[in-house]
Write a protein that holds these residues in place. Structure first.
Motif, PDB file in Angstrom:
ATOM      1  N   ALA A  14      33.990  47.585 -29.657  1.00 52.20           N
ATOM      2  CA  ALA A  14      33.126  48.201 -28.665  1.00 52.20           C
ATOM      3  C   ALA A  14      33.575  47.800 -27.261  1.00 52.20           C
ATOM      4  O   ALA A  14      33.750  46.620 -26.960  1.00 52.20           O
ATOM      5  N   VAL A  15      33.766  48.786 -26.384  1.00 52.55           N
ATOM      6  CA  VAL A  15      34.155  48.528 -25.001  1.00 52.55           C
ATOM      7  C   VAL A  15      32.938  47.999 -24.255  1.00 52.55           C
ATOM      8  O   VAL A  15      31.862  48.606 -24.286  1.00 52.55           O
ATOM      9  N   ASN A  16      33.073  46.836 -23.583  1.00 49.98           N
ATOM     10  CA  ASN A  16      31.907  46.290 -22.892  1.00 49.98           C
ATOM     11  C   ASN A  16      32.153  45.927 -21.433  1.00 49.98           C
ATOM     12  O   ASN A  16      31.239  45.465 -20.763  1.00 49.98           O
TER      13      ASN A  16
ATOM     14  N   ILE B 136      29.373  54.648 -19.222  1.00 52.63           N
ATOM     15  CA  ILE B 136      30.395  55.000 -20.196  1.00 52.63           C
ATOM     16  C   ILE B 136      29.794  55.944 -21.220  1.00 52.63           C
ATOM     17  O   ILE B 136      28.601  55.876 -21.538  1.00 52.63           O
ATOM     18  N   SER B 137      30.594  56.868 -21.701  1.00 56.39           N
ATOM     19  CA  SER B 137      30.175  57.792 -22.764  1.00 56.39           C
ATOM     20  C   SER B 137      31.372  58.014 -23.670  1.00 56.39           C
ATOM     21  O   SER B 137      32.504  57.688 -23.322  1.00 56.39           O
TER      22      SER B 137
ATOM     23  N   SER C 154      22.543  47.449 -14.315  1.00 58.28           N
ATOM     24  CA  SER C 154      22.979  47.196 -12.947  1.00 58.28           C
ATOM     25  C   SER C 154      24.426  47.632 -12.802  1.00 58.28           C
ATOM     26  O   SER C 154      25.261  47.324 -13.650  1.00 58.28           O
ATOM     27  N   SER C 155      24.720  48.361 -11.727  1.00 59.31           N
ATOM     28  CA  SER C 155      26.084  48.833 -11.485  1.00 59.31           C
ATOM     29  C   SER C 155      26.704  48.187 -10.254  1.00 59.31           C
ATOM     30  O   SER C 155      27.873  48.415  -9.959  1.00 59.31           O
ATOM     31  N   LYS C 156      25.921  47.396  -9.534  1.00 60.39           N
ATOM     32  CA  LYS C 156      26.414  46.766  -8.318  1.00 60.39           C
ATOM     33  C   LYS C 156      26.143  45.269  -8.378  1.00 60.39           C
ATOM     34  O   LYS C 156      25.500  44.778  -9.300  1.00 60.39           O
TER      35      LYS C 156
ATOM     36  N   GLU D 254      25.845  55.701 -21.237  1.00 59.09           N
ATOM     37  CA  GLU D 254      25.342  54.343 -21.401  1.00 59.09           C
ATOM     38  C   GLU D 254      25.804  53.489 -20.234  1.00 59.09           C
ATOM     39  O   GLU D 254      27.002  53.428 -19.955  1.00 59.09           O
ATOM     40  N   PRO D 255      24.894  52.836 -19.521  1.00 57.09           N
ATOM     41  CA  PRO D 255      25.327  51.921 -18.461  1.00 57.09           C
ATOM     42  C   PRO D 255      26.175  50.798 -19.060  1.00 57.09           C
ATOM     43  O   PRO D 255      25.838  50.245 -20.109  1.00 57.09           O
ATOM     44  N   LEU D 256      27.256  50.459 -18.388  1.00 59.78           N
ATOM     45  CA  LEU D 256      28.161  49.462 -18.950  1.00 59.78           C
ATOM     46  C   LEU D 256      27.518  48.080 -18.968  1.00 59.78           C
ATOM     47  O   LEU D 256      27.713  47.311 -19.908  1.00 59.78           O
ATOM     48  N   ASN D 257      26.744  47.766 -17.931  1.00 62.78           N
ATOM     49  CA  ASN D 257      26.085  46.466 -17.838  1.00 62.78           C
ATOM     50  C   ASN D 257      24.586  46.669 -18.029  1.00 62.78           C
ATOM     51  O   ASN D 257      23.842  46.905 -17.071  1.00 62.78           O
TER      52      ASN D 257
END
Length: 738
Positions: A247-249, A319-320, A436-438, A718-721
């Protein structure tokens, strides 16, 4: 001479002028309609299959094509943006370059006798054009190679020459790219090996680079080197599990600043382009080609269910993924990109200021969470004395608040209101998706059932340099890893701003799962982290209690009963930490005497699973949940197979498969999973995931009653974080440890 051209070490091989041995083949096998007009993927099957598979990434349709030159051959990689494929005969190791579009043009190369096809781990590139006399082919070893090499040949040569014969200590990573007549091969440290043809001799030299100060990425990584409009980019993908099969995280992108040869992290690659990566190759493509979205990285990646095409969007760090091949691939049978020349990005000067500017964001309600100001400070002297209301009246008001935004607003009125005890409040709390993206302290929380989203400002999430990654949560507390060496961990309640800071790890954060026994502000709390080798023969446990100056590290090696730990959160259950294995069995760590034991019962659900098999046979996504005092395990594979749900029957110590979970709901993710008894009318008997559709904010789920995924399984964002969190609005009873 610029710093880009300054050699540090050089290897030279001189060649006489030779013919190219370029052969024209027949073009009697029709190619799919649209091939050559936009990016496609090509998969060669070697001796396993007579046909080759072409994937149209525009609609993800599969086309089986017979190309005689590719029968019984495996594809080792691609050069010239996929215009030429590097092929090798599985039986003889004979090699050649094949142009699929140019009447099957074929260039014969020396056999790779020193590298058996089943062990081949290399990435290739080409100097010059096949139509020129300076043409040469280079193959570099990869991170997974058993030996380091940098092989070079020109058409007509009888064998390959190793340019690393005098310096075999170099370890390559991230592929080979071509730029202005030179080849660049990335090294683990970030340096580049530059290969060029000078006066008839192949020359290899090292270009030294630096990396700006920022947290390094540790753990399982895939690295890709991409050239776009004359700029060099490095894409790093962090994942869970085996190479190209977990799984890419986490994903970060760096650009090489030519003024000082410094790799600097960027928040954008430009909305006019997309990066395409597969195997060890990275390409740049115009965003309009094949309806690709700009400022995105498209990654071909194996999963236990299929071969996936991930899309990582740098705008919102989401990510999708879609299925592109029905079965996961192995290193010798990867699908490679083929990008037409007219799909390249138009050369533009890299505008760092523009690329680093944040994209426009959607409006979201900001939740108040400042508990340090009384109402007089917030509203002035004219405000009514809300803090003088009797506690019993405040508790009555609080007990009738069902929405999280109302509860947060209630607690933010003044200090006295923030201390109101309301047990009903926690009974109504549901898991929210926090992401969170930032790194500016802003995070968002999404209600999975209502689709409403709010913004929180969390001071502890703010950082200029340090990367902060959500790892787990419990009782409203979020475990966050970070630090310049990725050796720090904090446990934060984002709703009350409470924070607990355990000591540094002795190494970087590398765990399969983390949890704690009770509120981290409690002196009785035990923080528990665990990881294992892929085979499960090695287990490492780290624990910490408030007041301790360092982590207690326990290593269990050469175990008689290997236990490959699944990537999910452990469960603190009846005084011990329960861990789920990839085979579906359980192991327990007892913190009172620091012992580790693998339970003989329940028996493994997938006892025959071989964790190192390349074909992923039997591999699943695994989750462990506590629901009403019972342990629940869930195993998932693909959209075509429903999730399998098991309850632990403690009277028999056996897993019992169940078809439904009544009115309860499960919220699953590898970071942390929750079970909820009564999520509300129409929301029970469902399994929720941290993904949602592009046009809506409602979380995806699987309905155990209808046995269907909603709205779908693939293509969701899906948000990565991110992670599930059950809000806890009570300020810590105990003072945080120093």
């Amino acid at each position: 001479m610029t710093s880009m051209d300054r050699p540090c070490s050089t290897t030279r091989i001189r060649y006489p002028d030779q013919s190219h041995h370029l052969m024209k083949g027949r073009n009697d096998s029709p190619l799919p309609s649209g091939f050559g007009t936009r990016p496609w993927l090509i998969q060669a099957h070697g001796t396993r299959k007579e046909t080759q598979t072409f994937v149209d990434t525009f609609d993800r349709s599969l086309h089986e094509v017979i190309i005689p030159e590719m029968r019984g051959k495996i594809c080792l990689g691609c050069v010239h943006d996929g215009g030429w494929l590097m092929m090798m005969d599985e039986a003889t190791q004979d090699c050649f370059l094949l142009s699929v579009t140019d009447r099957r043009s074929k260039i014969l190369l020396p056999p790779l006798l020193r590298l058996a096809s089943s062990e081949y781990m290399g990435t290739c590139g080409a100097l010059g054009s096949p139509a020129t006399a300076s043409f040469a082919v280079v193959i570099a070893s990869t991170a997974e190679s058993e030996q380091n090499f940098l092989l070079c040949c020109r058409p007509g040569d009888e064998e390959w020459t190793d340019l690393l014969a005098e310096d075999g200590g170099i370890r390559f990573s991230g592929g080979v790219v071509s730029h202005e007549g030179k080849l660049y091969v990335s090294i683990f440290c970030g340096d580049l090996v530059v290969v060029q043809l000078v006066d008839g001799a192949v020359q290899a030299q090292i270009l030294r680079t630096e990396v700006e100060e920022e947290p390094p990425l540790y753990g399982s990584l895939a690295r890709y080197l991409v050239v776009s409009c004359g700029d060099f980019f490095a894409v790093k993908v962090k994942y869970l599990g085996r190479p190209y099969a977990g799984a890419v995280n986490w994903i970060v992108v760096h650009r090489l600043d030519p003024s000082g040869n410094v790799w600097r992290r960027v928040e954008s690659i430009g909305r006019d382009r997309a990066f395409l990566v597969s195997g060890d190759y990275g390409l740049s493509c115009a965003a309009t080609a094949g309806q690709l979205e700009g400022n995105c990285v498209y990654i071909v990646w194996s999963s236990c269910d299929c071969e996936r095409l991930y899309k990582f969007c740098l705008d919102d760090k989401s990510i999708s993924f879609h299925q592109i091949l029905p079965e996961p691939t192995t290193p010798c049978y990867r699908a490679y990109w083929a990008v037409p020349a007219d799909c390249s990005v138009q050369a533009t000067e890299f505008n760092q200021q523009a690329l680093l500017s944040p994209p426009p964001s959607n409006e979201a309600t900001t939740l108040p969470n400042d508990l340090d100001k009384d109402s007089e400070e917030q509203q002035g002297d004219s405000s009514p004395p809300w803090h003088d209301l009797p506690p019993e009246l405040l508790e009555l008001i609080a007990s009738n608040l069902s929405l999280l935004v109302d509860r947060l607003s209630f607690l933010a009125v003044c200090k006295s209101w923030s201390k109101v005890s309301n047990p009903i409040q926690q009974a109504k709390a549901q898991p929210w998706l926090m992401h969170s993206s930032k790194q500016d302290g802003t995070c968002k929380i999404l209600h999975p059932l209502r689709g409403t989203e709010y913004t929180l400002q969390v001071v502890s999430f703010k950082s200029d340099k340090e990367r902060q990654i959500f790892q787990s949560s419990k009782d409203g507390w979020v475990v966050v890893s970070g630090g310049l060496e990725d050796d720090e961990i904090c446990i934060i309640n984002p709703f009350t701003q409470d924070i607990v800071e355990p000591p540094l790890f002795e190494s970087f954060y590398r765990f399969c799962g983390v949890t704690f026994s009770s509120a981290p502000t409690s002196p009785d709390c035990i923080v528990f982290c665990i990881c294992s080798s892929l085979s499960g023969a090695y287990i490492s446990v780290e624990t910490w209690r408030p007041g301790e100056d360092e982590w207690s590290v326990l290593r269990f090696e050469e175990l008689e009963e290997p236990f490959p730990v699944a990537h999910n959160n452990p469960i603190y259950f009846r005084g011990e930490f329960y861990c789920l294995g990839r085979k579906g069995n359980l192991a327990v760590f007892n913190p009172s005497d620091n012992t580790w034991r693998v339970l003989h019962k329940p028996e493994p659900i997938y006892a025959e699973l071989h964790v190192f098999d390349d074909d992923h046979d039997g591999a699943k996504f695994c989750y462990l949940v506590e629901l009403e005092g019972e342990l629940i395990s869930v195993f998932m594979r693909s959209a075509d197979e429903p999730p399998r749900v098991f309850k632990l029957d403690e009277t028999k110590m056996a897993w019992t498969e169940v078809e439904d979970i009544g009115g309860a709901a499960l919220f699953l993710d590898h970071r942390v999973s929750f079970g909820m008894v009564s999520p509300g009318a129409g929301n029970g008997n469902k399994i929720y995931f941290p993904r949602y559709s592009e046009e809506g904010k409602h979380s995806a789920f699987y309905d155990l009653g209808t046995k269907m995924y909603y709205p779908t399984f693939y293509g969701l964002k899906e948000p990565l974080n991110c992670l599930w969190v059950v809000p806890n609005l009570q300020i810590g009873e105990y003072a945080p440890s120093d």
